[in-house]
Design a protein around this motif. Structure first.
Motif, PDB file in Angstrom:
ATOM      1  N   HIS A  65      32.282  36.514  29.498  1.00  0.00           N
ATOM      2  CA  HIS A  65      32.399  37.789  30.201  1.00  0.00           C
ATOM      3  C   HIS A  65      33.280  37.636  31.449  1.00  0.00           C
ATOM      4  O   HIS A  65      34.162  38.479  31.710  1.00  0.00           O
ATOM      5  N   ILE A  66      33.078  36.571  32.208  1.00  0.00           N
ATOM      6  CA  ILE A  66      33.884  36.318  33.405  1.00  0.00           C
ATOM      7  C   ILE A  66      35.347  36.139  33.019  1.00  0.00           C
ATOM      8  O   ILE A  66      36.250  36.675  33.665  1.00  0.00           O
ATOM      9  N   LYS A  67      35.582  35.393  31.939  1.00  0.00           N
ATOM     10  CA  LYS A  67      36.959  35.152  31.491  1.00  0.00           C
ATOM     11  C   LYS A  67      37.637  36.450  31.056  1.00  0.00           C
ATOM     12  O   LYS A  67      38.802  36.688  31.385  1.00  0.00           O
ATOM     13  N   SER A  68      36.910  37.299  30.336  1.00  0.00           N
ATOM     14  CA  SER A  68      37.509  38.562  29.901  1.00  0.00           C
ATOM     15  C   SER A  68      37.799  39.463  31.096  1.00  0.00           C
ATOM     16  O   SER A  68      38.821  40.156  31.120  1.00  0.00           O
ATOM     17  N   GLN A  69      36.929  39.459  32.110  1.00  0.00           N
ATOM     18  CA  GLN A  69      37.204  40.233  33.321  1.00  0.00           C
ATOM     19  C   GLN A  69      38.452  39.712  34.024  1.00  0.00           C
ATOM     20  O   GLN A  69      39.275  40.497  34.499  1.00  0.00           O
ATOM     21  N   TYR A  70      38.574  38.374  34.086  1.00  0.00           N
ATOM     22  CA  TYR A  70      39.744  37.781  34.738  1.00  0.00           C
ATOM     23  C   TYR A  70      41.025  38.136  33.981  1.00  0.00           C
ATOM     24  O   TYR A  70      42.043  38.446  34.591  1.00  0.00           O
ATOM     25  N   GLU A  71      40.981  38.100  32.678  1.00  0.00           N
ATOM     26  CA  GLU A  71      42.162  38.446  31.886  1.00  0.00           C
ATOM     27  C   GLU A  71      42.525  39.918  32.060  1.00  0.00           C
ATOM     28  O   GLU A  71      43.684  40.294  31.960  1.00  0.00           O
ATOM     29  N   GLY A  74      42.824  39.968  36.669  1.00  0.00           N
ATOM     30  CA  GLY A  74      43.572  38.879  37.310  1.00  0.00           C
ATOM     31  C   GLY A  74      43.118  38.524  38.708  1.00  0.00           C
ATOM     32  O   GLY A  74      43.850  37.874  39.454  1.00  0.00           O
ATOM     33  N   ASP A  75      41.906  38.895  39.103  1.00  0.00           N
ATOM     34  CA  ASP A  75      41.390  38.604  40.448  1.00  0.00           C
ATOM     35  C   ASP A  75      40.865  37.167  40.484  1.00  0.00           C
ATOM     36  O   ASP A  75      39.721  36.889  40.134  1.00  0.00           O
ATOM     37  N   SER A  76      41.701  36.234  40.943  1.00  0.00           N
ATOM     38  CA  SER A  76      41.331  34.820  40.916  1.00  0.00           C
ATOM     39  C   SER A  76      40.265  34.470  41.944  1.00  0.00           C
ATOM     40  O   SER A  76      39.463  33.566  41.726  1.00  0.00           O
ATOM     41  N   ALA A  77      40.236  35.177  43.073  1.00  0.00           N
ATOM     42  CA  ALA A  77      39.219  34.889  44.090  1.00  0.00           C
ATOM     43  C   ALA A  77      37.826  35.229  43.561  1.00  0.00           C
ATOM     44  O   ALA A  77      36.873  34.458  43.735  1.00  0.00           O
ATOM     45  N   ARG A  78      37.717  36.369  42.915  1.00  0.00           N
ATOM     46  CA  ARG A  78      36.419  36.773  42.383  1.00  0.00           C
ATOM     47  C   ARG A  78      35.970  35.845  41.260  1.00  0.00           C
ATOM     48  O   ARG A  78      34.821  35.439  41.207  1.00  0.00           O
ATOM     49  N   VAL A  79      36.882  35.494  40.359  1.00  0.00           N
ATOM     50  CA  VAL A  79      36.500  34.664  39.218  1.00  0.00           C
ATOM     51  C   VAL A  79      36.084  33.275  39.688  1.00  0.00           C
ATOM     52  O   VAL A  79      35.145  32.692  39.142  1.00  0.00           O
ATOM     53  N   ALA A  80      36.733  32.725  40.703  1.00  0.00           N
ATOM     54  CA  ALA A  80      36.349  31.401  41.206  1.00  0.00           C
ATOM     55  C   ALA A  80      34.936  31.440  41.784  1.00  0.00           C
ATOM     56  O   ALA A  80      34.128  30.526  41.535  1.00  0.00           O
ATOM     57  N   GLY A  81      34.624  32.477  42.524  1.00  0.00           N
ATOM     58  CA  GLY A  81      33.267  32.609  43.066  1.00  0.00           C
ATOM     59  C   GLY A  81      32.229  32.803  41.974  1.00  0.00           C
ATOM     60  O   GLY A  81      31.131  32.241  42.033  1.00  0.00           O
TER      61      GLY A  81
END
Length: 160
Positions: A65-71, A74-81
């Protein structure tokens, strides 16, 4: 001498009855019972392992789910957290709270690398701490972090 042949008075040989396969001998019953117990034990252990790894399957679903949101955004700050939070919550499910809850920074990265399981090189590199707290990260850094998180969730083991 007797003119009559004594062998002529003999009856033909009688063959014994065929041996029945049922009921089996006690040894076969014992073997069947042992095999049945081994199969039941195997099923029980497989079920226990399946249930014990439920948190891994849930973490992998959350990671997808996190990966699909990032794709999508593209919010890298949110995905890293989110990945850091996912790693922490997964670790809290299988390691003692007092060993994991207070870990951060370099100690958290070392813990993740120590418990990563069957890996030849560290999964999380020294820039892991900075990626989590950066406003923006490079796409390849985030992809590496996604892959490392996937590998850690799938392979982590207790520390020896």
């Amino acid at each position: 001498m007797n003119p009559q042949d004594p062998l002529a008075n003999l009856h033909p040989l009688r063959e014994p009855m065929a041996i029945s396969w049922w009921p089996p001998a006690p040894g076969w019953w014992l073997l069947a019972a042992t095999l049945l117990l081994l199969v039941l034990l195997g099923v029980y252990l497989a079920w226990q392992r399946y249930r014990a790894n439920a948190y891994r399957r849930l973490a992998q679903q959350q990671l997808a789910h996190i990966k699909s949101q990032y794709e999508h955004d593209g919010d890298s700050a949110r995905v890293a957290g989110q990945l850091n939070a996912l790693l922490k919550s997964t670790a809290l499910r299988c390691y003692p709270r007092q060993d994991v809850a207070a870990l951060n920074g370099e100690r958290w990265r070392e813990f993740l690398n120590e418990t990563a399981g069957k890996t030849d090189s560290p999964l999380f590199y020294q820039d892991f701490e900075q990626i989590v707290y950066r406003a923006q990260s490079e796409a390849d850094e985030v992809e590496q972090l996604l892959a490392a998180t996937h590998t850690w969730i799938a392979q982590h083991r207790k520390r020896t």
